[in-house]
Each structure stands twice: as C-alpha cells, then as structure tokens.
Scaffold this motif. Structure first.
Motif, PDB file in Angstrom:
ATOM      1  N   GLU A 214       6.956  -2.402   7.349  1.00 25.92           N
ATOM      2  CA  GLU A 214       5.519  -2.653   7.363  1.00 25.92           C
ATOM      3  C   GLU A 214       4.689  -1.372   7.420  1.00 25.92           C
ATOM      4  O   GLU A 214       3.456  -1.435   7.472  1.00 25.92           O
ATOM      5  CB  GLU A 214       5.162  -3.593   8.521  1.00 25.92           C
ATOM      6  CG  GLU A 214       5.754  -4.986   8.314  1.00 25.92           C
ATOM      7  CD  GLU A 214       5.355  -5.990   9.374  1.00 25.92           C
ATOM      8  OE1 GLU A 214       5.762  -7.158   9.261  1.00 25.92           O
ATOM      9  OE2 GLU A 214       4.630  -5.629  10.325  1.00 25.92           O
ATOM     10  N   GLU A 216       4.556   0.985   4.928  1.00 28.55           N
ATOM     11  CA  GLU A 216       3.949   1.187   3.610  1.00 28.55           C
ATOM     12  C   GLU A 216       2.851   0.172   3.307  1.00 28.55           C
ATOM     13  O   GLU A 216       2.023   0.397   2.427  1.00 28.55           O
ATOM     14  CB  GLU A 216       5.025   1.121   2.517  1.00 28.55           C
ATOM     15  CG  GLU A 216       6.048   2.244   2.578  1.00 28.55           C
ATOM     16  CD  GLU A 216       5.524   3.571   2.063  1.00 28.55           C
ATOM     17  OE1 GLU A 216       4.380   3.604   1.550  1.00 28.55           O
ATOM     18  OE2 GLU A 216       6.247   4.579   2.163  1.00 28.55           O
ATOM     19  N   THR A 217       2.825  -0.941   4.031  1.00 31.14           N
ATOM     20  CA  THR A 217       1.790  -1.951   3.816  1.00 31.14           C
ATOM     21  C   THR A 217       0.683  -1.847   4.860  1.00 31.14           C
ATOM     22  O   THR A 217       0.030  -2.827   5.210  1.00 31.14           O
ATOM     23  CB  THR A 217       2.401  -3.361   3.818  1.00 31.14           C
ATOM     24  OG1 THR A 217       3.179  -3.544   5.012  1.00 31.14           O
ATOM     25  CG2 THR A 217       3.289  -3.555   2.606  1.00 31.14           C
ATOM     26  N   ASN A 236       1.938  -8.119   7.426  1.00 27.90           N
ATOM     27  CA  ASN A 236       2.482  -7.330   8.532  1.00 27.90           C
ATOM     28  C   ASN A 236       2.667  -8.192   9.790  1.00 27.90           C
ATOM     29  O   ASN A 236       2.213  -7.851  10.885  1.00 27.90           O
ATOM     30  CB  ASN A 236       1.572  -6.121   8.834  1.00 27.90           C
ATOM     31  CG  ASN A 236       1.455  -5.192   7.645  1.00 27.90           C
ATOM     32  OD1 ASN A 236       2.437  -4.932   6.945  1.00 27.90           O
ATOM     33  ND2 ASN A 236       0.265  -4.685   7.399  1.00 27.90           N
ATOM     34  N   ARG A 260      -5.328  -2.799  -0.699  1.00 24.03           N
ATOM     35  CA  ARG A 260      -3.987  -2.556  -1.255  1.00 24.03           C
ATOM     36  C   ARG A 260      -4.013  -1.686  -2.515  1.00 24.03           C
ATOM     37  O   ARG A 260      -3.147  -0.831  -2.687  1.00 24.03           O
ATOM     38  CB  ARG A 260      -3.298  -3.891  -1.560  1.00 24.03           C
ATOM     39  CG  ARG A 260      -3.085  -4.770  -0.331  1.00 24.03           C
ATOM     40  CD  ARG A 260      -2.229  -5.982  -0.634  1.00 24.03           C
ATOM     41  NE  ARG A 260      -2.331  -6.975   0.413  1.00 24.03           N
ATOM     42  CZ  ARG A 260      -1.682  -6.911   1.584  1.00 24.03           C
ATOM     43  NH1 ARG A 260      -0.883  -5.892   1.827  1.00 24.03           N
ATOM     44  NH2 ARG A 260      -1.841  -7.872   2.490  1.00 24.03           N
ATOM     45  N   ASP A 263      -5.147   1.879  -1.218  1.00 21.48           N
ATOM     46  CA  ASP A 263      -4.458   2.425  -0.038  1.00 21.48           C
ATOM     47  C   ASP A 263      -5.419   2.777   1.095  1.00 21.48           C
ATOM     48  O   ASP A 263      -5.258   3.801   1.760  1.00 21.48           O
ATOM     49  CB  ASP A 263      -3.618   3.656  -0.419  1.00 21.48           C
ATOM     50  CG  ASP A 263      -2.434   3.294  -1.299  1.00 21.48           C
ATOM     51  OD1 ASP A 263      -1.772   2.282  -1.025  1.00 21.48           O
ATOM     52  OD2 ASP A 263      -2.173   4.024  -2.274  1.00 21.48           O
TER      53      ASP A 263
END
Length: 286
Positions: A214, A216-217, A236, A260, A263
C-alpha cells in the motif's frame, strides 16, 4: 506537529485548460475533465463538512500540478514563505499564488531565490521550533540553507531521502509519512531516513506502519482534519484498519483523477492556512 482541527485551507480547483499539460508534467494518464472537476468538488465538500473554510485559489494557469497547493509554500505562524520547486515546470506556482494569499489575508514573508530549491512536500513541522526537511531531488542543499537563513530561531533538521525510482518519479518527505496527532504518524519505515525514525522515537511519536503493497498507492498520505481524524484516498484497507486500531477515524474520498493519475494525495491537494488548538489529551478540540 500542528494537527489541530482544520479551520481554513487553500485549494486550487482544476480548470479545463489545465488538461493539456498532463503529459509534460509526467502524469500517469490524461484525466477525464468531468471526473477531475467532480472529484475535486467532492473533496472540497468533505473539507467544508469537517468545519474548514475552503479558500479557492486561481494559481498558475494551464497546469494540472497547480492543484497540489502544498508544494509551492511553507506556512508558519507568521505567514507564508514562497518556495522554489525543484520540478522546473512548477517554478511559477509560488508567485502565481501570491495574489491569492494576499486576498486571503495571509502575510507573505518572502521567497527563495536561485540556486535554492525546496518543495513543501519535503517539509514537516514537528513543533513551532523544529522543522524537518527532506533532502531530495526536489529540495537541494541550497534550499535547506535558505530555510535555515529564513528561520534563524528554528532547528532545521535535514534528512536524506532515498533514490527509489530516481528523478523521474517524485518522492517527497511526506510521501513517507503524515502526522495524525502530536504522538502519532502513519508512515512507511522501510524508506524513512534513520535520523527521522530515531527523532520520532525520542519524541515518543508512534508510527502506524503502512504495508509494502500500500506504499505505492499513497497509503502514507493522510491529511489530518484534527487529532486522530484523517482524510485518505479510497483503498489501502490494511492501512485504514491499522489506523482504526490506533484510534484514528479515517474519512475517504475518491481520487482516481485528481490523485492517482498525478500521484498527489490529500496532503498534496491542500494547504492548511489555520488550525484550532489541540487539547492536552491530544483529542480533537471543538
């Protein structure tokens, strides 16, 4: 760490003429115009429902990154310092916010000059006299020195950030952790600087750990709406369960377009201008 109830916050709504900038800014994909607008409006509604006055800025035109209002500025109790982003395409953002800040009644303390580079995402106030600064591809040594010169009475602690994916993908200090109470952060220790982990430990600040899958998210990217009340990107689930066990109430927003693809999580999309006090027990004040 100022995690008192969020009272006033600066945002910059997306505009139709921003869309064409997505590729040159390195967004992952072209955002859907309607989705971009709707998601940002819903985010603002959540902030207002939580008791914050939402100040909408004009900001830099024709730039999707202008939505991420945290990076161009460093807010203090006395006003705002205009930073100098390390991402070349964002260099005009601080100056573009000058009029917005003045209209909002926020004093401007000055700004950084070449060759200094610094972005707000690389800064974290531990208290009013301690500023942690991440030395990264977006914040250079001259930027750290400029912050020390701007705040001579503040202990500015520089920590080196990891290379990870390199210059092509931003990794800010606040990509690794977010404060949620005076004694609590959510973070990803495998990439956190040793000096910072030790500093948090000495201050009795607990880290709620984000699992590998989680990070990278944007699992560590949570905006404090008040002590142990946070706003996070949908998903997440493991991180959210761990936060709940730590007594944190987590609200979520949909960010397929505004977060998303660019970023940028909730701490990136907002610049807190005013917070209420935190009571001695660390609970949310009324």
């Amino acid at each position: 760490m100022n995690v008192g109830p969020l009272r006033r916050v600066l945002v910059r709504p997306p505009r139709a003429d921003d869309i064409s900038s997505w590729k040159k800014l390195g967004w992952r994909a072209e955002p859907d115009p309607a989705g971009l607008t709707d998601e940002h409006a819903a985010l603002c509604a959540l902030l207002e429902d939580g008791g914050a006055e939402v100040v909408r800025a004009e900001g830099q035109p024709k730039s999707l990154d202008a939505m991420y209002t945290y990076d161009p500025l460093l807010l203090t109790g006395e006003g705002a310092l205009l930073l100098r982003p390390g991402k070349p395409q964002r260099r005009e953002e601080p100056e573009a916010l000058l009029g917005d800040l003045l209209r909002a009644g926020v004093p401007v303390l000055g700004g950084l000059e070449e060759p200094a580079l610094a972005e707000g995402g690389d800064t974290l106030w531990l208290d009013e006299r301690t500023l942690v600064v991440g030395r990264s591809y977006r914040t250079n040594d001259e930027g750290v020195a400029a912050l020390r010169a701007a705040f001579p009475d503040v202990d500015v602690i520089a920590v080196d950030l990891p290379h990870l994916h390199g210059r092509s993908e931003v990794l800010h200090l606040l990509s690794l952790l977010s404060p949620l109470d005076v004694d609590l952060v959510v973070g990803y220790p495998p990439l956190m600087p040793v000096r910072l982990v030790e500093l948090l430990g000495r201050r009795g600040i607990r880290i709620v750990e984000v699992p590998d899958e989680e990070f990278e998210t944007m699992g560590p990217n949570v905006l404090a709406l008040g002590p142990r009340v946070g706003l996070a990107l949908e998903g997440n689930d493991t991180t959210r369960k761990r936060l709940a066990k730590a007594g944190v109430e987590v609200l979520v927003y949909r960010g397929d377009e505004i977060s998303r693809k660019g970023d940028g999580g909730p701490t990136c999309l907002t610049q807190p201008l005013a917070r209420g006090p935190v009571d001695s027990g660390g609970s949310r004040s009324s």
